[in-house]
Scaffold this motif. Structure first.
Motif: not given
Length: 274
Positions: A128-145
């Motif tokens: 949960x910690x790993x994927x939440x951090x990856x998700x935050x990074x992807x959101x910050x980069x605005x790569x996907x909706x």
């Protein structure tokens, strides 16, 4: 022999209660010392942090009417509802039946069983910690909706665990492989906490609590259904590897169905009550 087993079980149960009680006491003392009613009365908060919190706190808000019609007619709501149910089927199923599997099939004793039964949940927490951090990074980069991110996390959190559970069913009496596969399954299950769980807040920021209350109520049903299903499947021989393989196929199938429904119906667009 029976009395020795009973005494051992009784001892572990008592130790569990003592440990939980001690942790609660420590938490309570920390809560009394640290928590304050408002930022203004907090003894250790910095002035900058206090000013920031007070400047961004809504002190007056209008009570909003819950848009029940919008909720019950929303496809995205049913995507969350079904997905929550199916995800919890895996969660509660493994939680309630893993000790039995370790004992009846892999022949672990009571002392080993407790530790091994906890491994998947430690792994899930890390996941949960790993994927939440990856998700935050992807959101910050605005790569996907946001919708794409939520659906991707949900697929990772349902499809991958299903595959590892099936592998566990084919591990036979190889306890190392079986436990490793189940632990890996729950690691990837941790991805759902960045999937459908967050979608409640995405699609209804003002009513996320309502959505969570409704879907979670429905999703507690697997808590008593999953053990019954396992009992029905393994009733003829609880030691049968073949029957437990069927159990893992059922867990995987339910999880896959939930992930598929969420991908078809789910949405992170803020549409309800906004």
């Amino acid at each position: 022999m029976q009395s020795e087993i009973t005494e051992s079980v009784h001892s572990y149960v008592l130790e569990g209660f003592y440990a939980n009680g001690a942790v609660i006491v420590v938490w309570f003392v920390a809560w009394i010392l640290i928590v304050s009613d408002t930022p203004k009365t907090h003894p250790t908060i910095s002035e900058a942090e206090r000013d920031f919190i007070l400047a961004n706190t809504v002190t007056k808000h209008r009570r909003q009417k819950i848009p029940w019609v919008e909720i019950v007619t929303s496809r995205a709501f049913y995507g969350i509802l079904v997905c929550h149910f199916c995800s919890n089927f895996i969660n509660y199923g493994i939680m309630s039946c893993l000790p039995q599997y370790l004992s009846d099939v892999l022949n672990f004793d009571i002392s080993s069983n407790g530790f091994l039964s906890s491994l998947p949940w430690i792994s899930c927490w890390i996941g949960a910690l790993v994927f939440s951090n990856i998700t935050d990074h992807v959101r910050e980069q605005n790569w996907f909706s946001i919708t794409t991110i939520r659906k991707t996390n949900q697929l990772i959190g349902t499809l991958t665990p299903g595959l590892f559970l099936i592998l566990a069913g084919y591990a036979g009496c190889d306890s190392t492989r079986a436990v490793a596969f189940i632990t890996a399954a729950m690691f990837f299950y941790g991805s759902v906490f960045s999937g459908f769980f967050c979608t409640n807040l995405d699609m209804a920021p003002n009513f996320a609590g309502v959505l969570m209350a409704v879907t979670n109520t429905f999703a507690t049903i697997p808590g008593f259904v999953a053990p019954v299903v396992v009992d029905r499947i393994t009733k003829s021989d609880v030691h049968s590897i073949v029957l437990w393989r069927t159990v893992f196929f059922v867990f995987a199938g339910v999880g896959w169905f939930g992930g598929l429904v969420f991908c078809l119906l789910g949405s992170a667009d803020a549409t309800l009550g906004n």
